[in-house]
Write an enzyme that holds these catalytic residues in place. Structure first.
Site, PDB file in Angstrom:
ATOM      1  N   ASN A 204     -16.111  74.452  -8.264  1.00  0.00           N
ATOM      2  CA  ASN A 204     -16.376  74.026  -6.757  1.00  0.00           C
ATOM      3  C   ASN A 204     -15.857  72.546  -7.921  1.00  0.00           C
ATOM      4  O   ASN A 204     -14.864  71.598  -6.747  1.00  0.00           O
ATOM      5  CB  ASN A 204     -17.343  73.882  -6.222  1.00  0.00           C
ATOM      6  CG  ASN A 204     -17.393  72.146  -5.653  1.00  0.00           C
ATOM      7  OD1 ASN A 204     -16.261  72.536  -4.890  1.00  0.00           O
ATOM      8  ND2 ASN A 204     -18.716  71.763  -5.347  1.00  0.00           N
TER       9      ASN A 204
ATOM     10  N   GLU B 219      -4.481  90.339  -1.344  1.00  0.00           N
ATOM     11  CA  GLU B 219      -4.569  90.600   0.175  1.00  0.00           C
ATOM     12  C   GLU B 219      -5.045  92.450  -0.063  1.00  0.00           C
ATOM     13  O   GLU B 219      -5.911  93.286   0.273  1.00  0.00           O
ATOM     14  CB  GLU B 219      -3.122  91.270   0.038  1.00  0.00           C
ATOM     15  CG  GLU B 219      -2.174  89.924   0.918  1.00  0.00           C
ATOM     16  CD  GLU B 219      -1.269  90.233   2.163  1.00  0.00           C
ATOM     17  OE1 GLU B 219      -0.366  89.310   2.818  1.00  0.00           O
ATOM     18  OE2 GLU B 219      -0.564  91.404   1.028  1.00  0.00           O
TER      19      GLU B 219
ATOM     20  N   HIS C 297     -16.576  73.005  -0.163  1.00  0.00           N
ATOM     21  CA  HIS C 297     -15.728  72.922   0.884  1.00  0.00           C
ATOM     22  C   HIS C 297     -14.401  74.122   0.553  1.00  0.00           C
ATOM     23  O   HIS C 297     -13.865  74.761   0.009  1.00  0.00           O
ATOM     24  CB  HIS C 297     -14.560  71.127   0.970  1.00  0.00           C
ATOM     25  CG  HIS C 297     -15.467  70.547   1.719  1.00  0.00           C
ATOM     26  ND1 HIS C 297     -16.459  69.615   0.881  1.00  0.00           N
ATOM     27  CD2 HIS C 297     -15.293  69.796   3.070  1.00  0.00           C
ATOM     28  CE1 HIS C 297     -17.082  68.685   1.576  1.00  0.00           C
ATOM     29  NE2 HIS C 297     -16.565  68.717   2.210  1.00  0.00           N
TER      30      HIS C 297
ATOM     31  N   GLU D 279       6.086  88.153  -2.027  1.00  0.00           N
ATOM     32  CA  GLU D 279       3.831  88.223  -2.640  1.00  0.00           C
ATOM     33  C   GLU D 279       3.585  89.354  -3.812  1.00  0.00           C
ATOM     34  O   GLU D 279       2.840  89.382  -4.060  1.00  0.00           O
ATOM     35  CB  GLU D 279       3.796  89.678  -1.357  1.00  0.00           C
ATOM     36  CG  GLU D 279       3.322  88.224  -0.205  1.00  0.00           C
ATOM     37  CD  GLU D 279       2.947  89.589   1.219  1.00  0.00           C
ATOM     38  OE1 GLU D 279       2.587  90.368   1.365  1.00  0.00           O
ATOM     39  OE2 GLU D 279       2.663  88.352   2.913  1.00  0.00           O
TER      40      GLU D 279
ATOM     41  N   GLN E 126       8.412  89.557   2.681  1.00  0.00           N
ATOM     42  CA  GLN E 126       6.884  89.285   2.083  1.00  0.00           C
ATOM     43  C   GLN E 126       7.053  90.349   1.535  1.00  0.00           C
ATOM     44  O   GLN E 126       6.245  89.960  -0.054  1.00  0.00           O
ATOM     45  CB  GLN E 126       6.250  89.794   3.728  1.00  0.00           C
ATOM     46  CG  GLN E 126       5.588  88.923   4.474  1.00  0.00           C
ATOM     47  CD  GLN E 126       4.604  89.933   5.843  1.00  0.00           C
ATOM     48  OE1 GLN E 126       3.682  89.963   4.726  1.00  0.00           O
ATOM     49  NE2 GLN E 126       5.206  89.532   6.452  1.00  0.00           N
TER      50      GLN E 126
END
Length: 496
Positions: free
Chosen positions: A364, A467, A333, A487, A483
């Site tokens: 997971n 990113e 998920h 970031e 940002q």
């Protein structure tokens, strides 16, 4: 959610305006006092009734007809209610359970003309926008003195879209309780309200007021406790903030995804439970975005109904649960099942295959499971979280070894799995609070393999790093200077 003490809601009604919205002064029915210029409460109608019988919650609006917005009292299943700029709707545009729902416009109100008896532990109200109208904001107000003064309970609730959403107010009232629902935005959007439930601590429905046959007016509640006899505020009041559901994509669209069938590698899927930027060529989401607070957490069981997503365009390949069979990878998920447990539909939505990636079992079931449980623990302590999750690269190691694809090359196995958590106390104006530095931001980037450590905190990185690796813009709704400040940071706070 922890159950609050029986006196908590009493204290909450007295003090929540200073906690959540200090500009709202208590309302009073004293119109003549020269020293009190606060807005008066709307007077409670009273009058004689005939053939009265006790009512009962939940109030479903199925037992009456009111086709106009004019001010009036109506005898409903639970008792007599006062309607202002509100009616009982039964059209196809009214979103409802059953045949009827209340519909409010402007600054419409619904108010009990009676007191519910002591013992209210939980209040649930179902709401949605009427038809295709824009979003509406409503508030729940309560009175412990028979309607003489009211205080807001919790935070304003935003009703957006046609899907009926249940908002739960958790607390307790030691004495009698009278409620009023207020549409507060005054905008053009109309609001549907349905299924108002008052429950005792044992889950039993609370009794209502008197229901009269042949009359739309009921007797007043009689004597009520004075406001001065109410218990003082308690320091635990923060635990009783009502949880509204905020925008799942409030932080922005990380890839600029669109609902254009020609954009198969960056296709936007917007669902009530989460939002997806989907790559049909990889057969997996690039990212999934969702909001998590107590409004999303209930007791709905895990559905395990893995299935193709019917919202995908026909020309896109449909990944099924069989696509992962024998691969050695979990159907991992993105938005977890346990993050969506308010009702069966919410939980079932998390099992759409567009929400899955081929994920190494240890990643997971240990690393990612630990991070998810830690996040939900923060929510139970009164936090709300904006979550972005995704994956990138090609090639992961599962139980059967390393693979770059499964399902005959139609589903790509990612090399890395990442998540960003933006955590802040429950409240409003979230983007402004994040920009002001009031949020804790955690970014995690893990290898998609069996050797990954169960300790997710050792994989903390900066948003800038994710990113750079993924090509996404993860906090695009925040101003660029914000940002630039947030970031590069790597969280080093406690995680135990």
């Amino acid at each position: 959610m922890r159950r609050l003490s029986p006196l908590l809601l009493s204290g909450l009604l007295l003090s929540l305006t200073t906690f959540g919205c200090s500009q709202n002064a208590p309302e009073t029915a004293n119109r003549t006092s020269p020293i009190d210029n606060r807005p008066p409460a709307i007077p409670v109608e009273s009058g004689a009734t005939r053939q009265q019988s006790p009512g009962r919650f939940p109030e479903t609006f199925e037992g009456a007809e009111k086709g106009a917005y004019s001010t009036a009292d109506e005898s409903l299943t639970s008792g007599s209610w006062h309607f202002e700029d509100a009616l009982i709707g039964s059209s196809d545009q009214d979103h409802k359970n059953g045949q009827h729902a209340a519909r409010l416009r402007g600054q419409g109100r619904l108010r009990m003309n009676f007191d519910a008896p002591s013992g209210v532990s939980t209040i649930r109200v179902t709401s949605a926008s009427y038809g295709d109208d824009p979003a509406s904001t409503w508030e729940l107000w309560g009175s412990l003195d028979g309607g003489r003064t009211y205080r807001r309970i919790g935070q304003p609730v935003r009703a957006q879209g046609p899907r009926l959403t249940v908002t739960t107010f958790q607390g307790g009232a030691a004495g009698t309780l009278r409620l009023e629902i207020r549409k507060t935005d005054g905008g053009k959007g109309r609001l549907n309200i349905d299924d108002i439930a008052l429950l005792a601590a044992n889950g039993a429905a609370i009794s209502g007021g008197s229901v009269a046959s042949g009359s739309s007016s009921t007797a007043g509640s009689g004597s009520a406790p004075s406001a001065s006899s109410l218990p003082p505020a308690t320091t635990a009041q923060a635990e009783a903030i009502v949880s509204g559901r905020d925008d799942n994509m409030a932080l922005g669209n990380p890839s600029g995804a669109t609902a254009d069938v020609n954009n198969a590698t960056n296709y936007l899927l917007v669902k009530p439970q989460f939002t997806i930027g989907y790559n049909a060529q990889r057969g997996t989401p690039t990212w999934v975005s969702w909001h998590l607070n107590r409004a999303w957490m209930g007791s709905a069981p895990r559905q395990d109904d893995f299935r193709p997503d019917p919202a995908l365009p026909r020309q896109f390949y449909q990944v099924t649960r069989n696509s992962y069979s024998g691969s050695g990878f979990d159907k991992g998920h993105n938005c977890p099942s346990a993050d969506r447990t308010t009702d069966l539909d919410d939980n079932s939505a998390t099992f759409l295959m567009t929400n899955m990636i081929p994920q190494a079992g240890n990643n997971n079931q240990r690393t990612w499971s630990g991070l998810e449980e830690w996040t939900r623990a923060q929510v139970k302590q009164g936090q709300e979280v904006y979550v972005l999750m995704g994956s990138y690269g090609k090639g992961g190691t599962g139980q059967n070894g390393r693979f770059t694809t499964i399902d005959q090359g139609r589903v790509t196995v990612p090399a890395r799995v990442w998540k960003v958590l933006v955590i802040l106390p429950e409240g409003s104006n979230d983007l402004q609070r994040i920009a002001a530095g009031q949020a804790r931001i955690i970014a995690v980037d893990t290898p998609n393999d069996q050797s990954v450590s169960p300790n997710w905190s050792q994989y903390r990185v900066s948003i800038d790093a994710i990113e750079a690796a993924s090509g996404l813009d993860l906090l695009s709704k925040l101003p660029l200077p914000v940002q630039d400040k947030l970031e590069p940071l790597i969280d080093a706070g406690p995680v135990r």
